[in-house]
Scaffold this active site. Structure first.
Site, PDB file in Angstrom:
ATOM      1  CG  ASP A 223      30.976  41.926  81.650  1.00 58.21           C
ATOM      2  OD1 ASP A 223      31.157  44.156  81.037  1.00 58.21           O
ATOM      3  OD2 ASP A 223      32.428  42.495  81.803  1.00 58.21           O
ATOM      4  CD  GLU A 313      28.440  44.871  77.631  1.00 60.16           C
ATOM      5  OE1 GLU A 313      29.247  45.924  77.691  1.00 60.16           O
ATOM      6  OE2 GLU A 313      29.524  43.863  78.266  1.00 60.16           O
TER       7      GLU A 313
HETATM    8  C1  GLC Z   1      31.796  45.153  79.330  1.00 63.27           C
HETATM    9  C2  GLC Z   1      31.788  46.077  79.732  1.00 63.27           C
HETATM   10  C3  GLC Z   1      32.855  46.929  80.004  1.00 63.27           C
HETATM   11  C4  GLC Z   1      34.325  46.213  79.800  1.00 63.27           C
HETATM   12  C5  GLC Z   1      34.232  45.115  79.339  1.00 63.27           C
HETATM   13  C6  GLC Z   1      35.117  43.820  80.178  1.00 63.27           C
HETATM   14  O1  GLC Z   1      31.321  45.992  77.486  1.00 63.27           O
HETATM   15  O2  GLC Z   1      30.955  47.763  79.769  1.00 63.27           O
HETATM   16  O3  GLC Z   1      33.535  47.957  80.669  1.00 63.27           O
HETATM   17  O4  GLC Z   1      35.716  46.108  79.560  1.00 63.27           O
HETATM   18  O5  GLC Z   1      32.964  44.088  79.892  1.00 63.27           O
HETATM   19  O6  GLC Z   1      34.695  43.305  81.086  1.00 63.27           O
END
Ligand code: GLC
Length: 602
Positions: A223, A313
């Protein structure tokens, strides 16, 4: 772009993840195994046969760890516990074992940028004085004006804004009741950022990796992988001024979430748009130092058998910057959001395909293809909006409503295109049913912190997180699987449009989106399209809306234009995203607009 010499090849790799199709499960909304209206791990286990039949290779579970759920579980209070909402470690182990027995790999989410404010470390930090080792695990700073004789620390340390809207800093009250230091939270006030300059943080996260690797997980989705390291000195972010100038009027009634974080008295005093999905260069994203962390983790994973993997991500651009996360000694994959952002636009899609394949290939990594996830408006809905390149960050009743038929046709076509591309594909739960975004959720049902922190100026992501419909005739469309018939309402209300889209309504029905996904995944596996390499076809003409590429001896033609496109001589349709029955494919000589087909040589 129509240069037929362009060949974009991916390196041949043997690891399972290199061409895997990964199905994202948002545990709150996939399947409820105990009838409380909230999805859980037992529900996942019960639905594994469905996923096996769908033909995916792996599942990725969004967080199911102990959490106050201020951000749907992306606020982790204990990285080694399952939240009772979802089950227990035993339920997790049972699910993992069952998935493995069915030949499915399991990827779990790792949230290293921030913890919950209810994590024991943050609680210890609040109870400890400024300058203590407990505070050093987080990003605590004095107020900007906290210099003897010049102020009382009322000003935040810098001008950074939270991704969810409002300031990125909140001031705490010290244990003695006096106004205290500020802490950084790039997201919600209940998600304090960890300090990745701190050795203890590194050690802890390595240990968390080992905890789940020892249990047998096959990988991690990391994340906010671009966020861990912040620019030294935490300088102001120049783009903020521009962003605030662009702030729209708040069109909806200001909303406040009851019980918003304690001590967060600086939040949402002025409505701010949340930050754009691909951020301009900032002092808090894509800093070079993040790569040291992933090199370290790479070596942790390398100590285990079975090709364990990480997928980043990281909302960064251009593709070359993203590729840095997948260098041979870092992560194995990164989500290709550029493709997701290309919309239903042949030129942009073609450019994205070419650039992302080239960048991934330059570091020896497989590309990934993503159209939807739990943070974005479902692609069935995005593609039904007037501007096919639009990327709204949530849709509400006051916004433009999509054309559902148009959106579904384009979504099915985009899926066929993406599943024929080499590399790995990520599917978001429910897209195989053609589910639309729920665009008319009542304000009272909303849970996304973005909605609250922007006082409703941004509607948030709840609309893509609505519990799945499994059986049209059952309450909650069968989201809850119970044996005694007693069920609670699903945690978010489902729209009426979900009824006809329930899995049981599509199962075995020719032309249904579920059967299209099953057929496409089976075709992809049989022809090893994920392990192939592609080159633009002679008929590739993105300026007139025709996207066409070869993958092995399959020719893929996507018609994103305004007129039907002829099927080239010597080829026949073997799979179509359109509504026509399979018996008619072989006779098709034209590909209608908003349709994609796989063609084989006669
Ligand atoms: C990422 C996740 C999202 C979350 C954010 C904070 O972007 O995909 O859902 O709100 O991180 O953890």
């Amino acid at each position: 772009m129509s240069n037929t010499d362009v060949r974009v090849n991916r390196p041949a790799r043997q690891e399972w993840w290199a061409d895997a199709v990964v199905y994202q499960i948002y545990p709150r909304s996939f399947a409820d195994g105990n009838g409380d209206g909230m999805g859980d791990l037992r529900g996942v286990t019960e639905r594994l046969p469905y996923l096996q039949q769908l033909g995916v290779d792996a599942i990725w579970l969004s967080p199911f760890y102990k959490s106050p759920q201020a951000d749907g579980g992306y606020d982790v209070a204990d990285y080694r516990q399952v939240d009772p909402l979802f089950g227990s470690l035993e339920t997790f182990d049972a699910m993992l074992q069952e998935a493995h027995q069915r030949g499915l790999k399991v990827i779990v989410d790792l949230v290293p940028n921030h913890t919950s404010d209810e994590h024991v470390w943050f609680q210890e930090a609040l109870a400890s004085p400024p300058g203590s080792p407990e505070r050093a695990r987080y990003m605590f700073r004095p107020g900007k004006d906290d210099v003897p004789g010049s102020g009382d620390g009322n000003l935040a340390p810098n001008n950074w804004k939270s991704i969810f809207g409002g300031p990125a800093w909140s001031r705490i009250t010290e244990a003695d009741g006096s106004p205290g230091e500020w802490y950084l939270h790039l997201f919600d006030t209940k998600q304090p950022d960890l300090n990745w300059e701190n050795a203890e943080v590194h050690e802890e996260m390595r240990s968390v990796l080992r905890f789940w690797l020892d249990r047998g997980v096959d990988g991690f989705r990391v994340d906010v992988a671009h966020g861990l390291i912040k620019e030294p000195g935490l300088p102001d972010w120049e783009s903020v001024a521009a962003m605030v100038e662009g702030t729209p009027e708040v069109s909806r009634e200001a909303a406040h979430r009851p019980g918003d974080a304690p001590g967060a008295h600086t939040d949402a005093e002025e409505p701010h748009r949340a930050v754009s999905p691909v951020y301009p260069p900032s002092p808090f994203f894509d800093q070079d130092g993040v790569h040291d962390v992933y090199r370290d983790w790479h070596s942790v994973l390398a100590g285990y058998d079975g090709d364990r993997m990480m997928v980043a991500e990281a909302w960064v651009e251009p593709a070359e910057r993203l590729a840095r996360y997948t260098r041979p000694d870092e992560m194995q994959q990164a989500f290709n959001f550029d493709f997701l952002l290309a919309g239903w636009d042949a030129e942009r899609m073609a450019e994205s395909i070419e650039a992302s394949l080239a960048a991934a290939s330059s570091v020896g990594a497989p590309c990934t293809w993503v159209l939807s996830n739990h943070d974005t408006v479902r692609h069935t809905t995005r593609f039904g909006l007037k501007d096919p390149t639009t990327f709204p960050k949530g849709l509400g009743g006051d916004d433009e409503q999509p054309d559902p038929a148009l959106g579904l046709a384009r979504a099915r076509a985009a899926t066929l295109i993406s599943l024929a591309l080499p590399g790995s594909a990520y599917l978001y739960q429910g897209e195989e049913l053609g589910l639309p975004e729920h665009t008319t959720l009542p304000a009272g049902a909303r849970q996304d912190p973005t909605f609250f922190r922007t006082r409703g100026a941004e509607i948030g992501r709840d609309g893509c997180r609505v519990p799945l419909p499994w059986t049209a005739e059952l309450p909650g469309y069968g989201f809850s699987i119970t044996r005694d018939g007693e069920t609670s309402q699903p945690w978010l209300p489902q729209p009426d449009s979900f009824g006809p889209l329930a899995a049981d309504q599509q199962e075995g029905v020719e032309g249904s989106t579920l059967e299209l996904y099953r057929a496409a995944l089976a075709f992809r596996a049989a022809r090893r399209l994920g392990a192939g390499s592609v080159g633009w076809a002679e008929i590739h003409a993105p300026d007139s809306g025709v996207l066409a590429f070869h993958n092995g001896d399959i020719l893929v033609l996507g018609n994103l234009g305004f007129a039907s496109a002829p099927v080239p001589e010597g080829y026949s349709v073997v799979l179509s995203s359109g509504p026509e029955p399979a018996a008619e494919w072989a006779g098709m000589r034209e590909v209608p607009v908003d349709c994609a087909v796989y063609l084989a040589k006669d």
